[in-house]
Design an enzyme around this catalytic site. Structure first.
Site, mmCIF file in Angstrom:
data_model
loop_
_atom_site.group_PDB
_atom_site.id
_atom_site.type_symbol
_atom_site.label_atom_id
_atom_site.label_comp_id
_atom_site.label_asym_id
_atom_site.label_seq_id
_atom_site.Cartn_x
_atom_site.Cartn_y
_atom_site.Cartn_z
ATOM 1 N N CYS A 2 0.826 -1.211 0.000
ATOM 2 C CA CYS A 2 0.000 0.000 0.000
ATOM 3 C C CYS A 2 0.857 1.256 0.000
ATOM 4 C CB CYS A 2 -0.868 0.008 1.251
ATOM 5 S SG CYS A 2 -1.707 -1.554 1.531
ATOM 6 N N ARG A 27 4.190 0.658 -6.129
ATOM 7 C CA ARG A 27 4.165 -0.287 -5.003
ATOM 8 C C ARG A 27 3.137 -1.384 -5.214
ATOM 9 N NH1 ARG A 27 6.706 1.313 -0.587
ATOM 10 N NH2 ARG A 27 5.292 0.239 0.825
ATOM 11 N N TRP A 74 -3.145 -2.572 -1.427
ATOM 12 C CA TRP A 74 -2.775 -3.899 -1.934
ATOM 13 C C TRP A 74 -3.387 -4.873 -0.949
ATOM 14 C CZ3 TRP A 74 0.281 -8.097 -0.309
ATOM 15 C CH2 TRP A 74 0.670 -8.995 -1.312
ATOM 16 N N ASN A 98 -0.892 0.598 5.980
ATOM 17 C CA ASN A 98 -0.064 -0.348 5.230
ATOM 18 C C ASN A 98 0.492 -1.326 6.255
ATOM 19 O OD1 ASN A 98 1.592 -1.704 3.461
ATOM 20 N ND2 ASN A 98 3.235 -0.174 3.548
ATOM 21 N N GLY A 99 0.268 -2.627 6.037
ATOM 22 C CA GLY A 99 0.774 -3.633 6.983
ATOM 23 C C GLY A 99 -0.331 -4.609 7.345
ATOM 24 N N GLU A 477 16.432 -16.325 -12.194
ATOM 25 C CA GLU A 477 15.989 -14.933 -12.346
ATOM 26 C C GLU A 477 15.230 -14.749 -13.655
ATOM 27 O OE1 GLU A 477 15.437 -12.435 -10.823
ATOM 28 O OE2 GLU A 477 15.535 -10.718 -12.186
ATOM 29 N N LYS A 481 11.457 -13.361 -13.914
ATOM 30 C CA LYS A 481 11.108 -12.193 -14.748
ATOM 31 C C LYS A 481 9.951 -12.541 -15.684
ATOM 32 C CE LYS A 481 12.651 -9.147 -13.216
ATOM 33 N NZ LYS A 481 13.100 -9.735 -12.007
ATOM 34 N N GLU A 484 6.591 -13.260 -13.744
ATOM 35 C CA GLU A 484 5.972 -12.186 -12.954
ATOM 36 C C GLU A 484 5.408 -11.069 -13.837
ATOM 37 O OE1 GLU A 484 8.330 -9.859 -10.264
ATOM 38 O OE2 GLU A 484 10.128 -10.106 -11.463
ATOM 39 N N HIS A 500 17.528 -35.238 -14.476
ATOM 40 C CA HIS A 500 17.049 -35.881 -13.233
ATOM 41 C C HIS A 500 15.573 -35.608 -13.009
ATOM 42 C CE1 HIS A 500 21.162 -36.943 -12.217
ATOM 43 N NE2 HIS A 500 21.514 -35.717 -12.582
ATOM 44 N N LYS A 599 5.816 -3.862 -5.148
ATOM 45 C CA LYS A 599 7.247 -3.564 -5.312
ATOM 46 C C LYS A 599 8.022 -3.920 -4.049
ATOM 47 C CE LYS A 599 10.964 -2.152 -7.238
ATOM 48 N NZ LYS A 599 11.587 -3.011 -8.288
HETATM 49 C C1 AGP Z 1 11.669 -9.255 -8.478
HETATM 50 O O1 AGP Z 1 11.442 -8.818 -9.813
HETATM 51 C C2 AGP Z 1 10.530 -8.965 -7.569
HETATM 52 N N1 AGP Z 1 10.187 -7.583 -7.601
HETATM 53 C C3 AGP Z 1 10.751 -9.542 -6.161
HETATM 54 O O2 AGP Z 1 11.233 -10.867 -6.261
HETATM 55 C C4 AGP Z 1 11.737 -8.743 -5.278
HETATM 56 O O3 AGP Z 1 13.045 -8.905 -5.770
HETATM 57 C C5 AGP Z 1 11.645 -9.291 -3.852
HETATM 58 O O4 AGP Z 1 10.336 -9.049 -3.386
HETATM 59 C C6 AGP Z 1 12.662 -8.656 -2.900
HETATM 60 O O5 AGP Z 1 12.400 -7.288 -2.794
HETATM 61 P P1 AGP Z 1 13.537 -6.363 -2.096
HETATM 62 O O6 AGP Z 1 14.766 -6.471 -2.962
HETATM 63 O O7 AGP Z 1 12.970 -4.980 -2.055
HETATM 64 O O8 AGP Z 1 13.780 -6.936 -0.718
#
Ligand code: AGP
Length: 604
Positions: A2, A27, A74, A98-99, A477, A481, A484, A500, A599
């Site tokens: 949020c 965010r 969120w 937020n939380g 990674e 990418k 997501e 395997h 984010k």
């Molecule tokens: C990666 O593209 C994502 N946004 C997610 O995996 C992110 O790297 C992860 O939530 C960690 O966030 P941070 O680096 O702010 O701790």
């Protein structure tokens, strides 16, 4: 996660509340709302979906207030809906949050038993009722706020309005970020400096447990014990200029192109180009007997890349663990170890909790963070910065390569400090590392060179990514990418692991993306490619010119610049980012704000 904004203004604030929320869109959110005090009464405007829906509402039904709060939600408790959108209102109190309030259920039950009615499924509404109840007992607003806060467990950043108070906004933070902004006779509260960027660059960062009352006279800050405190006021870089995407279609595209500069700026904190030496400010790795890296998502993959070098170059036993698992298995860490958190935001709840677990056991803590004012940066013993600049796209790109660049530098410094390399080798490696920004720039090829491959991948239901050595975390990674931002299912595997089990997935409908520079592992990876091709698999090989010359028949090649293995993870990160980006664009996905994602994940 949020986004929060609160303004005590001298002029109408609705448009400024929405402008701030727009800067916090990165965010991630699924509904939005604002509230203000108009002629002594609280008015609300809330809408599901994107901010444009809230703006449309305000055109039809303007809110003429000079004090107010706003929120992008969120969803944690309660589905995305107007009913569950913030601000949440109870009696004379409006709240944005937020939380997660972990004890909201028993509190809600007790409040209902007292005859209070709830309109939403949110945990946040409980906070509004608690403050309203304390006001009803005759407490003045700040005391009522504190009394309510003392009943909460969990994580929160809050902004609060009280009916009849047309020049007061209260705020509090525990485990989620919140800052105060100082204007000219106006005061602001927000999630971060970016959100306040259009209004001020005079920022006060609240400490965990602080609560604050802002009015036209300024800010009254109190610590968790209710003691009035002064927190330092900082002039932060003009955030407003840093969040525009210029001529790029998406922030992610801009941030992929920002990587050469991000890498260069980050390396400037560790590598001295004049002396060709590398430093690790604040840590002497000769005194470290074990390195424990904790992180989430992309940041954990950067840590996995770093591990290869901390062990091979510096001979330092290194573990990498995803933070959400780390502390629940009671790891056998002892003083003498260094706990290193890697986090772009510096606010990720799982990583922060893992750090605090280590700190409570007397283990030295460090954080590799992109925000020097973040909670992690303020709680650890040593801060290792990345200088990627604000990363707005939810999918991490320049933050990731900046993390990897910093880790490579730290591994070189550790090797020198632990006597594993001499000054000459340090200088050679430093010189190689300083070539990375140029080679990253060369890797950012014109999208037409990847377009046909992206077309093919965009049709796929499943995609496999393979890599060996430091290319294995890059395979993880690349898969993250793709999934997501394009929502295509993708998995990353160690190339040697394919036979395997995962090779059972290989058929002509499943693209296999192999990341393989022409290094010592290329031939073994080439055998894996042949195994896949023999079973009808379609291979996309990301390699350099030498590798392309040795690629098996029938392989689609994406060329990356030739480079030393030391910096291959930096250079080869670019093609996997470009592939994911182009596939997502082809699929018309919401590239910068993918569904369900945030984010910075500030809840566990
Ligand atoms: C990666 O593209 C994502 N946004 C997610 O995996 C992110 O790297 C992860 O939530 C960690 O966030 P941070 O680096 O702010 O701790």
């Amino acid at each position: 996660m949020c986004g929060i904004i609160g303004i005590v203004g001298l002029a109408p604030i609705s448009a400024r509340l929405v402008e701030s929320l727009r800067r916090l869109e990165y965010r991630g959110y699924d509904s939005a709302g604002i509230a203000g005090v108009v002629d002594g009464r609280i008015e609300r405007r809330r809408a599901e979906g994107k901010l444009r829906n809230l703006e449309a509402l305000l055109v039809d039904n303007p809110m003429n207030a000079t004090v107010g709060i706003g929120h992008t939600r969120w969803a944690t408790h309660g589905a995305p809906s107007v009913r569950n959108a913030h601000p949440q209102l109870a009696g004379k109190v409006a709240v944005v949050h937020n939380g997660i309030i972990e004890n909201f259920a028993p509190l809600k039950a007790a409040l209902i038993a007292e005859g209070r009615h709830f309109e939403s499924d949110t945990d946040t509404e409980v906070v509004a009722h608690l403050i309203d109840r304390e006001l009803g007992l005759g407490l003045e607003p700040v005391a009522a706020f504190k009394a309510a806060l003392d009943q909460l467990t969990g994580a929160y950043a809050l902004a609060v309005l009280v009916q009849g108070e047309d020049a007061l906004v209260m705020g509090a933070r525990r485990g989620s970020p919140l800052v105060v902004g100082e204007g000219q006779g106006e005061m602001f509260i927000g999630t971060d400096a970016l959100g306040l960027g259009p209004f001020t660059n005079r920022i006060i960062h609240l400490d965990d447990g602080d609560y604050v009352a802002i009015d036209h006279a300024g800010a009254r800050v109190f610590d968790r014990d209710g003691i009035r405190v002064e927190r330092p006021l900082r002039i932060v870089p003009a955030a407003s200029a840093l969040v525009e995407k210029g001529n790029y279609r998406h922030f992610m595209e801009k941030e992929i192109h920002d990587q050469p500069d991000a890498c260069r700026h980050t390396l400037s904190a560790y590598v001295d180009p004049i002396t060709s030496t590398v430093s690790s400010p604040g840590v002497d790795f000769a005194a470290v007997d074990r390195l424990q890296i904790v992180a989430c998502g992309t940041a954990s993959y950067a840590g996995m890349i770093g591990r290869y070098l901390f062990e091979s170059l510096a001979g330092l036993p290194t573990e990498v663990e995803i933070a959400s698992e780390f502390r629940y298995r009671e790891p056998a860490l002892r003083p003498g170890a260094l706990a290193l958190a890697i986090s772009q935001s510096g606010e990720t709840a799982d990583t922060l909790a893992a750090l605090r677990w280590c700190k409570a056991r007397g283990i030295t803590t460090a954080a590799l963070v992109n925000s020097s004012e973040s909670t992690m940066a303020r709680e650890v013993d040593v801060v290792f910065p990345t200088h990627a600049g604000p990363e707005i796209g939810v999918a991490s790109t320049k933050a990731f390569t900046s993390q990897v660049a910093a880790l490579i530098a730290l591994a070189i410094a550790a090797a020198r400090q632990r006597g594993r390399i001499d000054a000459g080798e340090e200088a050679r490696l430093a010189t190689l590392l300083l070539e990375a920004p140029r080679l990253i720039a060369e890797a950012i090829v014109d999208e037409t060179l990847i377009g046909s491959i992206a077309q093919e991948i965009a049709k796929a239901r499943d995609v496999l990514y393979l890599g060996r050595g430091a290319m294995y975390p890059l395979a993880l990674e690349g898969a993250l990418k793709l999934k997501e931002i394009s929502y295509i299912h993708a998995e990353g595997y160690a190339a040697g692991e394919l036979k395997h089990g995962p090779i059972a997935l290989v058929d002509e409908a499943t693209p296999i993306i192999v990341i393989a520079p022409s290094d010592a592992l290329f031939d073994k990876t080439s055998s894996n490619m042949s195994e896949v091709i023999a079973r009808g698999g379609r291979v996309v090989l990301i390699t350099d010119a030498v590798g392309a010359g040795h690629a098996p028949e029938g392989v689609n090649v994406v060329l990356a610049p030739a480079c030393d293995p030391l910096i291959a993870p930096l250079v080869f990160a670019v093609p996997i980012q470009l592939i994911a980006y182009q596939v997502a664009v082809l699929k018309g996905a919401d590239v910068d704000q993918p569904r369900n994602l945030a984010k910075s994940v500030t809840v566990e």
